[in-house]
Design a protein around this motif. Structure first.
Motif, short mmCIF file in Angstrom:
data_model
loop_
_atom_site.label_atom_id
_atom_site.label_comp_id
_atom_site.label_asym_id
_atom_site.label_seq_id
_atom_site.Cartn_x
_atom_site.Cartn_y
_atom_site.Cartn_z
N ASP A 114 58.91 31.01 92.23
CA ASP A 114 58.78 29.61 91.80
C ASP A 114 57.33 29.17 91.93
O ASP A 114 56.80 29.07 93.04
CB ASP A 114 59.70 28.75 92.66
N LEU A 115 56.68 28.93 90.79
CA LEU A 115 55.30 28.46 90.80
C LEU A 115 55.27 26.99 90.39
O LEU A 115 55.36 26.66 89.21
CB LEU A 115 54.42 29.29 89.86
N GLY A 116 55.22 26.14 91.40
CA GLY A 116 55.09 24.71 91.14
C GLY A 116 56.28 24.07 90.48
O GLY A 116 56.19 22.95 89.97
N SER A 117 57.42 24.76 90.44
CA SER A 117 58.66 24.27 89.85
C SER A 117 58.60 24.13 88.34
O SER A 117 59.63 23.92 87.71
CB SER A 117 59.09 22.93 90.46
N SER A 118 57.43 24.27 87.71
CA SER A 118 57.36 24.23 86.26
C SER A 118 57.47 25.62 85.66
O SER A 118 57.65 25.77 84.46
CB SER A 118 56.07 23.56 85.80
N SER A 119 57.36 26.64 86.49
CA SER A 119 57.47 28.03 86.04
C SER A 119 58.30 28.80 87.06
O SER A 119 57.83 29.06 88.17
CB SER A 119 56.09 28.66 85.87
N ILE A 120 59.52 29.13 86.70
CA ILE A 120 60.44 29.80 87.61
C ILE A 120 60.96 31.09 86.97
O ILE A 120 61.40 31.08 85.82
CB ILE A 120 61.64 28.90 87.96
#
Length: 356
Positions: free
Chosen positions: A201-207
């Motif tokens: 999970d990268l910053g919740s904008s890219s999972i």
């Protein structure tokens, strides 16, 4: 500290719902997963793994993100991208194979001439949306940097592994493609080291979800898409995903308000202003191992608007999408009929054929 706060509170478009339960399946997975996090690449990153004995793999996966942050940060002295920008119009810069591939992918997106250009650096620096010194530039300032934005200034030498910006003053900005690409590299590493079930999970904008959820013998992962009109408190709907990447772009993630007008951080390299179309957010559900799918793709589709963006997604393999427009209508591509559920009464499902 103020800059960090901005990043951590804006990239909140998607998140995992109740990933585990007491009904962990028979695949010899952990009841309580291995979970580690880091703040890097301008965001909060978390890796969650349910396979036993993979603590070291999780730690190494996080180091991949930290490594890319060192390479691509335009404001970090000594970064590869900063060196390329500093030597624009002067000389080529030798880069490692990973950065060479990432820049080449950005170049290939740019070559489609569909609203994305990897050399948008002079313009993004001018607006600086998402940072404390963000401002609306004067038209003369915009006019001065537009001639510096052209992916054709990029020259590659595969034999020497060099990248060259031929125009002095031109600047690369990989912010729109780096997170998705880095997440893919992290997932690749985890899989190669025996991870079968987990989340990057990268910053919740890219999972990225690896494998299937540990629930009930392998249910799909359940991913909530945030309400673009109330991203801090409300969700729009839920997606079901297995071994897929979920990526969201939206006007609420980072923006600048001037005289009552909200300017998105997604900039048009042709006009010098943020795109102003009917999209509030777009979420892509991506299958497969194509490194070119992810942040850059969602940015490019966002630039097209709902109707044209929807039509473009229909031409792609392994990509489905949820579009939310500014009239609170939701449009999903055909492949998501059994994977998406609208859960917010403030929105209605729309018909793409009704759009002009």
């Amino acid at each position: 500290m103020k800059k960090l706060f901005i990043f951590l509170t804006t990239a909140v478009s998607i998140f995992l719902l109740a990933a585990c339960s007491s009904n962990t399946d028979a695949r010899n997975l952990l009841e309580q997963p291995i979970k580690k996090d880091a703040t890097t690449m301008g965001t909060y990153i978390q890796v969650t793994v349910y396979d036993k004995g993979k603590e070291k793999a999780v730690e190494e996966a996080l180091k991949i993100a930290e490594k890319y942050d060192d390479w691509i940060s335009v404001d970090k002295a000594g970064s590869v991208i900063a060196e390329i920008n500093d030597k624009a119009g002067l000389q080529p810069v030798k880069v490692n194979s990973d950065i060479y591939e990432l820049i080449k992918l950005g170049y290939n997106y740019s070559a489609k001439n569909m609203g994305y250009d990897i050399t948008i650096g002079p313009l993004s620096k001018l607006w600086n949306i998402g940072f404390p010194d963000a401002r609306k530039p004067e038209q003369a300032e915009i006019n001065a940097v537009l001639p510096l934005i052209n992916h054709q200034f990029l020259e590659f030498d595969e034999q020497k592994s060099t990248v060259y910006l031929s125009q002095k003053g031109a600047k690369l900005d990989l912010g729109s493609i780096a997170k998705g690409y880095t997440a893919m590299k992290m997932v690749e590493y985890l899989k190669n080291n025996g991870v079968t079930t987990g989340i990057v999970d990268l910053g919740s904008s890219s999972i990225y979800v690896i494998g299937q959820s540990p629930r009930n013998g392998g249910d799909p992962w359940t991913i909530a898409i945030k309400d673009p009109n109330d991203p801090e408190k409300s969700q729009l709907g839920i997606l079901k995903a297995r071994d897929q990447h979920v990526n969201t772009s939206g006007i609420y993630e980072r923006y600048l308000e001037v005289d009552g007008h909200r300017y998105s951080h997604i900039l048009n390299p042709k006009t010098g202003f943020p795109f102003d179309n009917d999209i509030a957010s777009i979420t892509l559900l991506i299958s497969g191992e194509d490194a070119s799918n992810g942040d850059g793709l969602s940015t490019m589709i966002y630039a097209l608007g709902t109707k044209k963006g929807y039509e473009y997604v229909q031409t792609l393999e392994n990509v489905q999408a949820v579009f939310v427009d500014k009239d609170s209508k939701v449009y999903i591509t055909e492949g998501l009929k059994d994977q998406f559920e609208l859960t917010n009464d403030n929105y209605k499902m729309g018909k793409i054929d009704d759009l002009k």
